[in-house]
Design an enzyme around this catalytic site. Structure first.
Site, PDB file in Angstrom:
ATOM      1  N   ASP A   9      11.053   2.234  23.399  1.00 53.89           N
ATOM      2  CA  ASP A   9      11.299   3.526  22.748  1.00 53.89           C
ATOM      3  C   ASP A   9      10.053   4.426  22.821  1.00 53.89           C
ATOM      4  OD1 ASP A   9      12.817   5.383  21.443  1.00 53.89           O
ATOM      5  OD2 ASP A   9      12.484   4.561  19.449  1.00 53.89           O
ATOM      6  N   ASP A  12      18.882   9.600  20.505  1.00 55.39           N
ATOM      7  CA  ASP A  12      19.131   9.869  19.083  1.00 55.39           C
ATOM      8  C   ASP A  12      20.247  10.894  18.925  1.00 55.39           C
ATOM      9  OD1 ASP A  12      17.088   8.129  18.710  1.00 55.39           O
ATOM     10  OD2 ASP A  12      15.612   9.620  18.137  1.00 55.39           O
ATOM     11  N   GLU A  46       8.309   9.009  26.211  1.00 55.59           N
ATOM     12  CA  GLU A  46       8.357  10.253  27.022  1.00 55.59           C
ATOM     13  C   GLU A  46       7.000  10.739  27.514  1.00 55.59           C
ATOM     14  OE1 GLU A  46      10.033   9.650  24.139  1.00 55.59           O
ATOM     15  OE2 GLU A  46      11.835   9.229  25.315  1.00 55.59           O
TER      16      GLU A  46
END
Ligand code: NAG
Ligand code: NAG
Length: 993
Positions: free
Chosen positions: A496, A665, A499
């Protein structure tokens, strides 16, 4: 897992300017100790920037730039090369013009043409950051030296008024790509090129975006991987600069002449479609402008590295793209196709145990239980919270679920906590070991780059240093994963925040690591002042009792949740102009439409530097890719013979060869349940068959009706996981009795289809075919399907038409192919769908708890008995469903292996073929499977059956014929197949008189 979820969501609802977000009032109240330092809200605020596409003062490059002239055009083997020279002084608009370029045109394979434009003098006039290293991102090369004459693609070029080129499909004369009419712009921080497109064009791809499947002709796709919670049309986690272009033609007259058909008004006419793909192998931040009649590509660096895939079908483009450019997806372990349960907010092992127990109690299959960041010691990777998630209890819990053939997966974040150097009790060995290996990114001055994420101040693994310089990042990562596995026997990893996310701008911790730990500058879900009761649309109608209590709770909270004052947006934006001889790394002159504005907001800054000197500016979108690469190889180090199971958030083209992806999300809203379909189908086009979304929605509260529909829909996605944010109400499928029923119905189908899904997935892995499919791909000559993204196919045989609307009891759906003889059968009652015409939108019954599923005639679908776990399902007896097509034929296959080995030492393929009077199964391979064949069902027979033979023996009892629906059911075969259904060729036949 969640990042400032509710804040971002509110912003989306209210349309706030992103920069204002962090100015929402933050009181110092915190659920944790008073000593926890909260990052000041302005820590995540960058300079005010305005996206170029929205800037009224922005200059259109085409109004000032003058393009290039081609010269020294040379024929070389497989293509041509040429020099391109800047005409005049250039424009230096959003960067410094590169005066001399090289053009390379190369026929690489019969179906693939490569066109590349790059600086002529690498490392002299400019630096080497233009060239994307092939060691990092493989570059397709010539596969076939003699393909030029075989290709259906023609390249032509012109110098009038400046250099332009066309790519044409020879067989139709259709110009697929033409840069004519726009000057090529090639600067050190800005590249612009594009093509005219035909009227009402059909483009797909260009992700990652929350959007319908067909992109339409009024959209700017910004590609900058970002920690943004699934905002519609914003740049989110993935980077896929490829599009598919489908063009429909009407076939008319005796000569079968093709006429471009931008609108299919005449449903009785004959159509034909052609699909090609255009891939730009460029990892830089970029955006693609889709306008009414053209596409414009704007990249902030790299080269123009185009690959044209001729198709002419989607299937051929997808396969060729994977084979040549990004690789095929890995085979997954069988158990990963079971149902996964997760939530942010599972407090301790006991709560996990009670979740597992509840699934058992309500007899809902549960394959895997996941933990979000709650399990960690102060959100530090590879360390458990000693009070809530102690190792000893964890080991016992995991061993117990393993005994039951269930699995456990933890989240692993991307940033690494950096301990307070002045506090000896704050030690973090993972950090120390990484630092020893030079594993972390730097500032331009060589000091360590320190951002902030969940644990407080953090450093960032430098995956590129390992490639360009000898840092030990990958070795360290692998060792941390193995060391952690000694304590916690996880079965896969969830990556997770990759980015890569940071909650502050720049190296905010450089001067104050002693303030560790920090709390983010925004409130977490469930913290005082951040209780936001979002419920799905229509919640008050179907959930009246719940709605009443929720609204009471909400009103008591409303004072605390009052929105921040909307401040007036400053008219002064930070704009930069090119500096001769240098790039502006943090604020490039061209401002892309990044959701968070300034590129340094909520992300590691563009000027963060890798060992060896490369900068994030050039490799931002590669972080998520490389952490998946590192994790894949770390899992192989740990289990050398097992297929690694990884689900990742950020990804790049090619990450699919290591990991699956979940949709990020999302929200507990009906619209997001719909968006899961186009998102999944887009990921099929990107070569990621292992895809699914947070079922029932991540942020916000789910309700019974939405969760019931969603649990049923996701049952047909390869990755099937229910995940929920902290702060919201529980949404495990056992929370509502209606959802229990609905989930069981859909899971029974899913688990029965396991062999079919596994086989379909195996074909994706071995050939690049898609697992989840848009209707238009399998029925390419029906232009009315170009937009169809509310239904989908699972493999070749299964059509899913979910109800996506609150309160509805019916759903409208198409039955593709019926105009040309395709027969569809209802999964539940096996009856054929009749009386439907081509393109007709049919109203289908879909009461709550029922998901319409259809089987396409022409398929033999292998099935097993649905059980509570994948292991038990796999041990059950076989069934076959043979659905005959209009000509009385059907075929199919079954792939078998041990379900876990990276390189299985035995595999079997069973080939099925059926006619109106027989069904044959021909196995080949050496995998031993001992399960018996229990049932065979034949549907679509022309008349009543009067006798059945199996392997030449009359089956006296144990078969029935339902004369009305022409369904033959044979149940008496187990006795003949006690040594295993597929250990030899099988022949079933029946007769009619
Ligand atoms: C490219 O295609 C356009 C039509 O779209 C045509 O007008 C032009 O002449 C072509 N140029 C070349 C060099 O083939
Ligand atoms: C294009 O989209 C924008 C923003 O969504 C909208 O305001 C505009 O009206 C659209 N233009 C056309 C021609 O549909």
């Amino acid at each position: 897992m969640a990042r400032r979820v509710s804040i971002v969501f509110l912003a989306a609802l209210l349309g706030w300017f992103a920069g204002v977000l962090s100015q929402s009032p933050t009181t110092t109240t915190d659920t944790r100790a008073d000593t926890v330092f909260t990052l000041p809200p302005n820590a995540d605020v960058g300079l005010p920037v305005i996206p170029n596409i929205q800037d009224p003062l922005a200059i259109d490059p085409q109004s000032v730039c003058t393009g290039y002239k081609a010269s020294k055009v040379r024929n070389v083997s497989n293509g041509i090369t040429a020099d391109l020279s800047l005409i005049g002084e250039g424009c230096n608009l959003y960067g410094n013009d590169v005066k001399d370029l090289t053009l390379v045109v190369e026929y690489q394979a019969a179906d693939r043409l490569h066109v590349e434009i790059m600086p002529k003098y690498i490392g002299k006039e400019n630096s080497s950051w233009f060239i994307l290293p092939g060691e990092l991102i493989p570059k397709p090369g010539v596969d076939d030296k003699d393909c030029t004459s075989k290709s259906d693609l023609a390249f032509s070029w012109s110098n009038r008024p400046s250099f332009s080129f066309n790519v044409t499909r020879k067989s139709t004369g259709d110009v697929l790509f033409t840069t004519m009419g726009a000057h090529l712009v090639y600067e050190d921080q800005f590249i612009e090129f594009g093509s005219s497109l035909p009227e009402n064009y059909n483009l797909y791809g260009l992700g990652e975006v929350i959007h319908g499947l067909r992109l339409g002709n009024n959209l700017t796709r910004t590609l900058f991987n970002a920690d943004v919670g699934d905002i519609i049309d914003a740049n989110i986690y993935g980077h896929h600069p490829i599009y598919y272009d489908t063009r429909y033609f009407k076939v008319g007259g005796k000569s079968e002449k093709l006429t471009y058909a931008p609108k299919a008004t005449d449903k009785s006419a004959k159509y034909k479609s052609y699909t090609h793909g255009v891939f730009n192998r460029n990892v830089h931040n970029q955006e693609v402008l889709l306008k009414e009649s053209n596409i414009t590509w704007r990249a902030l660096g790299g080269t123009i590295d185009l690959y044209f895939y001729e198709g002419p079908t989607q299937d051929k483009v997808t396969k060729s793209y994977q084979r040549s450019a990004i690789g095929l997806p890995p085979m997954q372990q069988l158990w990963t196709f079971g149902f996964h349960q997760c939530r942010w907010g599972y407090k301790n092992w006991k709560e996990l145990q009670s979740v597992v127990d509840s699934f058992k109690k309500f007899e809902i299959p549960l394959e895997t239980i996941w933990t979000d960041i709650d399990y960690m010691n102060q959100y530090r990777n590879f360390e458990n919270d000693h009070v809530q998630f102690p190792y000893g209890e964890g080991a016992r819990f995991i061993s117990k679920i393993h005994d039951n053939n269930q699995h456990y997966i933890p989240i692993v974040d991307s940033a690494i906590y950096i301990p307070n150097p002045d506090n000896a009790s704050d030690g973090y060995p993972t950090y120390d070991r990484g630092a020893k290996e030079n594993s972390f990114m730097l500032n331009p001055d060589g000091s360590t780059y320190i951002g902030a994420v969940w644990p407080g101040y953090t450093v960032y693994p430098d995956w590129l240093g390992a490639l360009f310089n000898s840092t030990g990042t990958n070795k360290w990562w692998s060792s941390e994963i193995s060391t952690y596995h000694e304590k916690i026997k996880f079965d896969g990893i969830w990556i997770d925040m990759s980015e890569v996310s940071s909650f502050c701008v720049g190296s905010c911790g450089s001067k104050n690591t002693i303030l560790n730990p920090v709390h983010p500058s925004f409130k977490l879900p469930g913290e005082p002042g951040n209780k936001i009761f979002d419920y799905p649309e229509g919640f008050n109608i179907t959930n009246a009792t719940e709605a009443a209590s929720a609204s009471a709770a909400a009103s008591s909270q409303s004072a605390a949740a009052s929105p921040a004052a909307t401040s007036s947006i400053s008219a002064l934006y930070h704009r930069t102009t090119p500096t001769p001889g240098a790039r502006n790394i943090n604020w490039p002159p061209y401002t892309i439409n990044n959701f968070a504005g300034d590129l340094g907001v909520h992300a590691v800054s563009p000027n963060a530097t890798h060992h060896g000197g490369t900068q994030e500016y050039d490799f931002h979108n590669v972080f998520g890719h490389q952490i998946l690469n590192a994790t894949y190889h770390a899992l192989l180090d740990l289990f050398p013979t097992k297929r690694p199971f990884i689900i990742g958030r950020s990804q790049l083209f090619g990450s699919s060869k290591w990991a699956g992806h979940w949709g990020g999300d999302n929200y507990s809203l009906w619209s997001y349940m719909f968006f899961s379909i186009p998102q999944a189908l887009s990921y099929s086009l990107f070569g990621f068959p292992m895809f699914g979304v947070d079922t029932c929605g991540f942020a916000g509260n789910a309700d019974m009706e939405l969760c019931s529909r969603w649990m049923q829909l996701s049952a047909f996605f390869p990755f099937y996981r229910n995940h929920n944010a902290a702060g919201g109400i529980s949404q495990e499928p056992y929370v509502w009795s209606e959802v229990i029923k609905a989930s069981k119905i859909a899971m029974k189908i899913r688990y029965a289809l396991l062999p079919y899904m596994y086989t379909t997935f195996y074909l994706s892995h071995s050939t690049g075919s898609t697992t989840m499919r848009a209707l238009a791909w399998d029925f390419p000559d029906e232009p009315w399907l170009a937009n169809a993204d509310r239904q989908f196919l699972l493999g070749d045989a299964v059509l899913v038409t979910p109800c996506l609307e609150q309160g509805a009891t019916t759903v409208k759906g198409l039955f593709p192919g019926v105009g040309s003889g395709t027969v569809w059968y209802d999964w539940y009652n096996l009856s054929a769908i009749t009386g439907v015409t081509a393109g007709q939108n049919v109203t289908i019954d879909a009461p709550l708890g029922h998901i319409p599923v259809f089987v396409k005639g022409g398929n033999v679908v292998p099935l097993q008995q649905p059980r509570m776990t994948i292991a038990d399902t796999r041990k059950s007896s076989w069934s076959l469903l043979a659905a005959l097509d209009g000509k009385g034929k059907a075929g199919g296959g079954l792939y078998l292996d041990d379900g876990e080995s990276l390189v299985p030492n035995a595999t079997t393929w069973v080939d099925f073929s059926a006619t109106e009077t027989s069904l044959k199964a021909v196995p080949s391979g050496n995998f031993t499977d001992m399960n018996m064949l229990a049932n065979v069902t034949i549907i679509g027979l022309p008349e009543r059956v009067h006798g059945v033979q199996f392997d030449g023996v009359e089956v006296k009892s144990g078969w029935t014929m339902d004369g009305d629906s022409k369904v033959l059911t044979i149940t008496g075969l187990a006795a003949y197949t006690v040594d295993g259904a597929w250990n030899k060729e099988r022949n079933l036949s029946w007769r009619f008189e």
